[in-house]
Design an enzyme around this catalytic site. Structure first.
Site, mmCIF file in Angstrom:
data_model
loop_
_atom_site.group_PDB
_atom_site.id
_atom_site.type_symbol
_atom_site.label_atom_id
_atom_site.label_comp_id
_atom_site.label_asym_id
_atom_site.label_seq_id
_atom_site.Cartn_x
_atom_site.Cartn_y
_atom_site.Cartn_z
ATOM 1 N N ASP A 286 73.542 33.551 -164.486
ATOM 2 C CA ASP A 286 74.208 32.356 -164.984
ATOM 3 C C ASP A 286 75.561 32.211 -164.282
ATOM 4 O O ASP A 286 76.556 32.827 -164.675
ATOM 5 C CB ASP A 286 74.391 32.431 -166.501
ATOM 6 N N LYS B 227 73.387 24.361 -167.261
ATOM 7 C CA LYS B 227 73.790 24.947 -168.553
ATOM 8 C C LYS B 227 75.120 24.353 -168.996
ATOM 9 O O LYS B 227 76.012 24.138 -168.173
ATOM 10 C CB LYS B 227 73.876 26.468 -168.396
ATOM 11 N N LYS C 59 69.961 24.249 -170.388
ATOM 12 C CA LYS C 59 70.270 25.251 -171.405
ATOM 13 C C LYS C 59 71.491 24.806 -172.197
ATOM 14 O O LYS C 59 72.529 24.485 -171.616
ATOM 15 C CB LYS C 59 70.534 26.620 -170.766
#
Length: 247
Positions: free
Chosen positions: A99, A173, A207
């Site tokens: 990430d 995300k 996400k």
């Protein structure tokens, strides 16, 4: 709805942030990993220095729990070289998901070429090792227009540089959960921000991280189209309890 396979159980505090000793914080990480294994969550999201520990615990438990870690966390301002170095180390240590905090300040300053380069390089590294890559855009630091533009930019970079079969492994995300907002405004995923991301990042998955504090919140995010949810209260949310956790 069984939401456990949508949940990335998350613990990203340093010892100093948690007000703990290194040994105490290490115990909190171990507890989080054990809980994620027992509860059957999708993934445990931890800092890079704990990936090796998580790998050992998961293998010992014969679990299918995935390991995620953060790259250039939480500000995303490091050089591309530093991002690449950190990502390679995480891969060597056994991480499944990377990430990355994208350099959203560079984006806001119009340094689009720099941002494109780091997204291409970071995504290449992850996909070359069969990893899932997520690009954190930090919605609380962006205007609505910037959320739309950055989500679309990441999508267009991925579409231009990678194959269609790769798209499902490259997420956009929402948040680190560590961004400091003024006046105690939300610093994570909100419904309006997630809708903008979903509309502009597609076909890349999204996400939602930060701000999901109940089972109902999680279900609403899933119904909107979110594929993963990051939370430090995964067990409480899965059990239908509300939480006051900020992430």
């Amino acid at each position: 709805m069984n939401i456990k396979q949508y949940l990335d159980s998350t613990y990203l505090k340093t010892a100093s942030q948690a007000g703990l000793s290194e040994a105490e914080n290490n115990d909190v990480v171990k507890k989080a990993i054990t809980e994620a294994i027992v509860e059957g969550f999708k993934l445990i999201m931890i800092r890079p220095e704990y990936v090796v520990l998580a790998k050992e615990m998961i293998q010992k438990a014969s679990s299918t729990l995935l390991i995620g870690t953060v790259i250039d966390f939480p500000e995303g301002k490091s050089s591309i070289e530093d991002k690449v170095k950190e990502a390679n180390q995480a891969i060597d240590d056994g991480a499944d998901d990377l990430d990355f905090v994208c350099n959203y300040e560079a984006f806001k300053n119009g340094e689009i070429a720099l941002l494109k380069q780091e997204i291409v390089y970071g995504t290449q590294i992850g996909l070359a090792h069969n990893k899932t890559v997520k690009w954190i855009i930090e919605v609380a630091a962006l205007s609505d227009k910037e959320i739309i533009q950055l989500s679309a930019l990441i999508k267009n970079i991925v579409i231009s540089n990678f194959k269609e079969e790769d798209y499902a492994s490259v997420f956009v995300k929402s948040s680190t959960g560590f961004y400091r907002t003024e006046n105690d405004l939300p610093n994570g995923a909100t419904i309006p921000a997630i809708i903008m991301m979903l509309e502009n990042a597609s076909p890349l998955p999204v996400k939602a991280a930060g701000g999901v504090r109940s089972y109902e919140d999680a279900v609403e995010m899933i119904r909107l189209g979110v594929k993963r949810i990051g939370t430090s209260a995964a067990k409480e949310i899965a059990n239908g309890e509300n939480t006051t956790n900020q992430y």
